[in-house]
Design an enzyme around this catalytic site. Sequence first.
Site, PDB file in Angstrom:
ATOM      1  N   HIS A 157       0.830  -1.205   0.000  1.00 30.86           N
ATOM      2  CA  HIS A 157       0.000   0.000   0.000  1.00 30.86           C
ATOM      3  C   HIS A 157       0.859   1.248   0.000  1.00 30.86           C
ATOM      4  CE1 HIS A 157       0.677  -1.506   4.107  1.00 30.86           C
ATOM      5  NE2 HIS A 157       0.753  -0.234   4.478  1.00 30.86           N
ATOM      6  N   HIS A 184       1.033   5.077   1.254  1.00 29.56           N
ATOM      7  CA  HIS A 184       0.483   6.086   2.164  1.00 29.56           C
ATOM      8  C   HIS A 184       0.582   7.446   1.478  1.00 29.56           C
ATOM      9  CE1 HIS A 184       0.776   3.743   6.079  1.00 29.56           C
ATOM     10  NE2 HIS A 184       1.611   3.047   5.346  1.00 29.56           N
TER      11      HIS A 184
HETATM   12  P1  5GP Z   1       2.048  -0.159   7.325  1.00 25.95           P
HETATM   13  O1  5GP Z   1       2.798   0.039   8.611  1.00 25.95           O
HETATM   14  O2  5GP Z   1       1.733  -1.606   7.027  1.00 25.95           O
HETATM   15  O3  5GP Z   1       2.713   0.553   6.160  1.00 25.95           O
HETATM   16  O4  5GP Z   1       0.696   0.622   7.501  1.00 25.95           O
HETATM   17  C1  5GP Z   1      -0.516   0.026   7.789  1.00 25.95           C
HETATM   18  C2  5GP Z   1      -1.512   1.131   8.001  1.00 25.95           C
HETATM   19  O5  5GP Z   1      -2.798   0.572   8.012  1.00 25.95           O
HETATM   20  C3  5GP Z   1      -1.340   1.892   9.321  1.00 25.95           C
HETATM   21  O6  5GP Z   1      -1.074   3.277   9.059  1.00 25.95           O
HETATM   22  C4  5GP Z   1      -2.657   1.670  10.053  1.00 25.95           C
HETATM   23  O7  5GP Z   1      -3.101   2.815  10.731  1.00 25.95           O
HETATM   24  C5  5GP Z   1      -3.597   1.257   8.940  1.00 25.95           C
HETATM   25  N1  5GP Z   1      -4.647   0.332   9.362  1.00 25.95           N
HETATM   26  C6  5GP Z   1      -4.480  -0.777  10.148  1.00 25.95           C
HETATM   27  N2  5GP Z   1      -5.653  -1.407  10.310  1.00 25.95           N
HETATM   28  C7  5GP Z   1      -6.575  -0.681   9.621  1.00 25.95           C
HETATM   29  C8  5GP Z   1      -8.002  -0.839   9.416  1.00 25.95           C
HETATM   30  O8  5GP Z   1      -8.631  -1.777   9.896  1.00 25.95           O
HETATM   31  N3  5GP Z   1      -8.606   0.095   8.649  1.00 25.95           N
HETATM   32  C9  5GP Z   1      -7.935   1.143   8.092  1.00 25.95           C
HETATM   33  N4  5GP Z   1      -8.638   2.027   7.359  1.00 25.95           N
HETATM   34  N5  5GP Z   1      -6.607   1.324   8.252  1.00 25.95           N
HETATM   35  C10 5GP Z   1      -5.939   0.416   9.014  1.00 25.95           C
END
Ligand code: 5GP
Length: 133
Positions: A98, A100
Amino acid sequence: MDCLFCKIIAGEIPSYKVYEDDNTFAFLDINPVSQGHTLVIHKQHFSNLEEASEEQLAQTMATVKKIGQSIKDNLGAESYNLVVNNDEAAGQIISHAHFHIIPRERGDGLQPWPQSPYEEGQAEEVVSKFRIL
Ligand code: 5GP
Ligand code: ZN
């Protein structure tokens, strides 16, 4: 597959959808760095950028560009950071790749990570290790 983001795409877990097309999906991060922090994903599951095809990445980036434009035009943000935590060591928690998109304002106080210059000879050594086909 037990993937949170695949469940969000399928509507099994609710999200605040920002945008969707045939190939991609964008929704608000549940725990935003700033208001409007959006996650952009491809509808086909791949866990990191190396697993994605060029076509899948191009489709995802086209959506990233649309969301970024809307953040500037409609949310009043001056700019945004585009961040990918690619694999666990880089901070990836959800293993569905993903992007951001984090809206930014001048003087918003968000600090980037620390940097420091190469020491003598280090840059030459590092650059010689890249072997890109
Ligand atoms: P990563 O650290 O994997 O790059 O980021 C994962 C992101 O997913 C985090 O910023 C976190 O806040 C978001 N996230 C985790 N669980 C959920 C969820 O159930 N719904 C949404 N909309 N975002 C989520
Ligand atoms: Zn997934």
